[in-house]
Design a protein around this motif. Structure first.
Motif, PDB file in Angstrom:
ATOM      1  N   LEU A 148       0.836  -1.182   0.000  1.00 27.10           N
ATOM      2  CA  LEU A 148       0.000   0.000   0.000  1.00 27.10           C
ATOM      3  C   LEU A 148       0.882   1.247   0.000  1.00 27.10           C
ATOM      4  CD1 LEU A 148      -2.926   0.945   0.053  1.00 27.10           C
ATOM      5  CD2 LEU A 148      -2.754   1.017   2.544  1.00 27.10           C
ATOM      6  N   ALA A 149       0.741   2.048  -1.037  1.00 29.49           N
ATOM      7  CA  ALA A 149       1.511   3.287  -1.165  1.00 29.49           C
ATOM      8  C   ALA A 149       0.572   4.470  -0.960  1.00 29.49           C
ATOM      9  CB  ALA A 149       2.166   3.381  -2.537  1.00 29.49           C
ATOM     10  N   THR A 150       1.022   5.410  -0.161  1.00 30.88           N
ATOM     11  CA  THR A 150       0.277   6.643   0.076  1.00 30.88           C
ATOM     12  C   THR A 150       1.181   7.811  -0.289  1.00 30.88           C
ATOM     13  OG1 THR A 150      -0.891   5.602   1.916  1.00 30.88           O
ATOM     14  CG2 THR A 150      -0.985   7.998   1.785  1.00 30.88           C
ATOM     15  N   THR A 197      -2.992  20.500  -1.116  1.00 28.15           N
ATOM     16  CA  THR A 197      -2.522  19.126  -0.950  1.00 28.15           C
ATOM     17  C   THR A 197      -3.567  18.134  -1.449  1.00 28.15           C
ATOM     18  OG1 THR A 197      -1.609  17.534   0.619  1.00 28.15           O
ATOM     19  CG2 THR A 197      -3.363  18.926   1.423  1.00 28.15           C
ATOM     20  N   PHE A 198      -3.093  17.018  -1.953  1.00 29.69           N
ATOM     21  CA  PHE A 198      -3.941  15.933  -2.448  1.00 29.69           C
ATOM     22  C   PHE A 198      -3.319  14.628  -1.969  1.00 29.69           C
ATOM     23  CE2 PHE A 198      -4.858  12.708  -5.687  1.00 29.69           C
ATOM     24  CZ  PHE A 198      -6.237  12.772  -5.744  1.00 29.69           C
ATOM     25  N   VAL A 199      -4.143  13.710  -1.451  1.00 28.18           N
ATOM     26  CA  VAL A 199      -3.635  12.420  -0.987  1.00 28.18           C
ATOM     27  C   VAL A 199      -4.066  11.348  -1.971  1.00 28.18           C
ATOM     28  CG1 VAL A 199      -3.702  10.713   0.863  1.00 28.18           C
ATOM     29  CG2 VAL A 199      -3.670  13.139   1.424  1.00 28.18           C
ATOM     30  N   TRP A 200      -3.088  10.591  -2.464  1.00 30.02           N
ATOM     31  CA  TRP A 200      -3.304   9.494  -3.411  1.00 30.02           C
ATOM     32  C   TRP A 200      -2.915   8.198  -2.713  1.00 30.02           C
ATOM     33  CZ3 TRP A 200       0.161   5.885  -5.256  1.00 30.02           C
ATOM     34  CH2 TRP A 200      -0.219   5.155  -6.386  1.00 30.02           C
ATOM     35  N   GLN A 201      -3.733   7.151  -2.869  1.00 29.47           N
ATOM     36  CA  GLN A 201      -3.412   5.874  -2.243  1.00 29.47           C
ATOM     37  C   GLN A 201      -3.794   4.745  -3.187  1.00 29.47           C
ATOM     38  OE1 GLN A 201      -5.546   4.674   1.409  1.00 29.47           O
ATOM     39  NE2 GLN A 201      -3.512   4.663   2.353  1.00 29.47           N
ATOM     40  N   ASN A 202      -2.847   3.802  -3.378  1.00 29.60           N
ATOM     41  CA  ASN A 202      -3.082   2.673  -4.270  1.00 29.60           C
ATOM     42  C   ASN A 202      -2.042   1.596  -3.953  1.00 29.60           C
ATOM     43  OD1 ASN A 202      -4.186   1.166  -6.293  1.00 29.60           O
ATOM     44  ND2 ASN A 202      -3.778   2.619  -7.928  1.00 29.60           N
ATOM     45  N   TYR A 203      -2.237   0.406  -4.484  1.00 31.25           N
ATOM     46  CA  TYR A 203      -1.220  -0.641  -4.359  1.00 31.25           C
ATOM     47  C   TYR A 203      -0.137  -0.384  -5.392  1.00 31.25           C
ATOM     48  CZ  TYR A 203      -4.443  -3.057  -1.329  1.00 31.25           C
ATOM     49  OH  TYR A 203      -5.269  -3.371  -0.294  1.00 31.25           O
ATOM     50  N   LEU A 245       4.431  -0.997  -6.337  1.00 32.20           N
ATOM     51  CA  LEU A 245       5.668  -1.740  -6.104  1.00 32.20           C
ATOM     52  C   LEU A 245       6.779  -0.809  -5.640  1.00 32.20           C
ATOM     53  CD1 LEU A 245       5.711  -4.081  -9.215  1.00 32.20           C
ATOM     54  CD2 LEU A 245       5.481  -4.785  -6.843  1.00 32.20           C
ATOM     55  N   PHE A 246       7.399  -1.160  -4.531  1.00 36.63           N
ATOM     56  CA  PHE A 246       8.556  -0.422  -4.019  1.00 36.63           C
ATOM     57  C   PHE A 246       9.795  -0.965  -4.704  1.00 36.63           C
ATOM     58  CE2 PHE A 246      12.071  -0.179  -1.010  1.00 36.63           C
ATOM     59  CZ  PHE A 246      12.040   1.153  -0.662  1.00 36.63           C
ATOM     60  N   PRO A 247      10.767  -0.209  -5.123  1.00 41.35           N
ATOM     61  CA  PRO A 247      10.991   1.219  -4.909  1.00 41.35           C
ATOM     62  C   PRO A 247      10.681   2.071  -6.137  1.00 41.35           C
ATOM     63  CG  PRO A 247      13.073   0.210  -5.480  1.00 41.35           C
ATOM     64  CD  PRO A 247      12.016  -0.884  -5.516  1.00 41.35           C
ATOM     65  N   LYS A 248      10.283   1.479  -7.247  1.00 38.36           N
ATOM     66  CA  LYS A 248      10.097   2.282  -8.474  1.00 38.36           C
ATOM     67  C   LYS A 248       8.728   2.939  -8.568  1.00 38.36           C
ATOM     68  CE  LYS A 248      13.612   0.059 -11.172  1.00 38.36           C
ATOM     69  NZ  LYS A 248      14.045  -0.387 -12.456  1.00 38.36           N
ATOM     70  N   PHE A 249       7.732   2.412  -7.873  1.00 40.75           N
ATOM     71  CA  PHE A 249       6.387   2.981  -7.841  1.00 40.75           C
ATOM     72  C   PHE A 249       5.813   3.240  -9.247  1.00 40.75           C
ATOM     73  CE2 PHE A 249       8.323   4.347  -3.796  1.00 40.75           C
ATOM     74  CZ  PHE A 249       7.468   3.691  -2.923  1.00 40.75           C
ATOM     75  N   THR A 293       5.451  13.391  -1.270  1.00 45.29           N
ATOM     76  CA  THR A 293       5.986  12.587  -0.185  1.00 45.29           C
ATOM     77  C   THR A 293       5.295  11.231  -0.227  1.00 45.29           C
ATOM     78  OG1 THR A 293       6.263  14.575   1.156  1.00 45.29           O
ATOM     79  CG2 THR A 293       6.354  12.463   2.306  1.00 45.29           C
ATOM     80  N   VAL A 294       6.093  10.149  -0.184  1.00 47.53           N
ATOM     81  CA  VAL A 294       5.536   8.805  -0.349  1.00 47.53           C
ATOM     82  C   VAL A 294       5.819   7.962   0.887  1.00 47.53           C
ATOM     83  CG1 VAL A 294       5.551   6.720  -1.768  1.00 47.53           C
ATOM     84  CG2 VAL A 294       5.895   8.948  -2.833  1.00 47.53           C
ATOM     85  N   ALA A 295       4.796   7.224   1.319  1.00 50.85           N
ATOM     86  CA  ALA A 295       4.943   6.208   2.367  1.00 50.85           C
ATOM     87  C   ALA A 295       4.497   4.887   1.761  1.00 50.85           C
ATOM     88  CB  ALA A 295       4.092   6.556   3.575  1.00 50.85           C
ATOM     89  N   HIS A 296       5.176   3.796   2.125  1.00 48.81           N
ATOM     90  CA  HIS A 296       4.864   2.496   1.542  1.00 48.81           C
ATOM     91  C   HIS A 296       4.935   1.421   2.618  1.00 48.81           C
ATOM     92  CE1 HIS A 296       5.758  -1.285  -0.631  1.00 48.81           C
ATOM     93  NE2 HIS A 296       4.915  -0.786  -1.506  1.00 48.81           N
ATOM     94  N   GLN A 297       3.973   0.513   2.601  1.00 49.92           N
ATOM     95  CA  GLN A 297       3.974  -0.605   3.534  1.00 49.92           C
ATOM     96  C   GLN A 297       3.547  -1.863   2.796  1.00 49.92           C
ATOM     97  OE1 GLN A 297       4.910  -0.867   6.814  1.00 49.92           O
ATOM     98  NE2 GLN A 297       4.586  -3.027   6.490  1.00 49.92           N
TER      99      GLN A 297
END
Length: 89
Positions: free
Chosen positions: A15-17, A33-39, A41-45, A67-71
């Motif tokens: 899950l990338a936000t 600001t806009f928040v985007w969230q989707n599945y 692949l880390f690290p190329k996104f 700014t990207v967060a990934h789990q």
């Protein structure tokens, strides 16, 4: 039937936000600001990259920063097969 999201998670997607800051088209000195969230692949996104390319091509608000967060929700060690089932009456 298995959901597409579960198939992506098992395939390594997490899950990338992304918090996207952009300049308002009519008032470029203001930042929104806009928040985007989707599945993705880390690290190329690749999914986020496609979205940001669409943003640059189709939308008027110039990007300021992202700014990207990934789990990764399912990790290989957490996925195990079930050897049996027990029923308690």
């Amino acid at each position: 039937m298995v959901s597409d999201d579960f198939v992506k998670q098992v395939s390594g997607y997490g899950l990338a936000t992304a918090q996207i800051f952009y300049h308002l088209p009519d008032h470029p000195s203001f930042i929104q600001t806009f928040v985007w969230q989707n599945y993705d692949l880390f690290p190329k996104f690749p999914e986020l990259t496609k979205f940001l390319e669409f943003w640059r091509r189709e939308l008027d608000g110039k990007l300021h920063s992202v700014t990207v967060a990934h789990q990764q929700l399912i990790k290989p060690a957490e996925l195990r097969t079930v050897n049996g089932a027990f029923f308690l009456h």
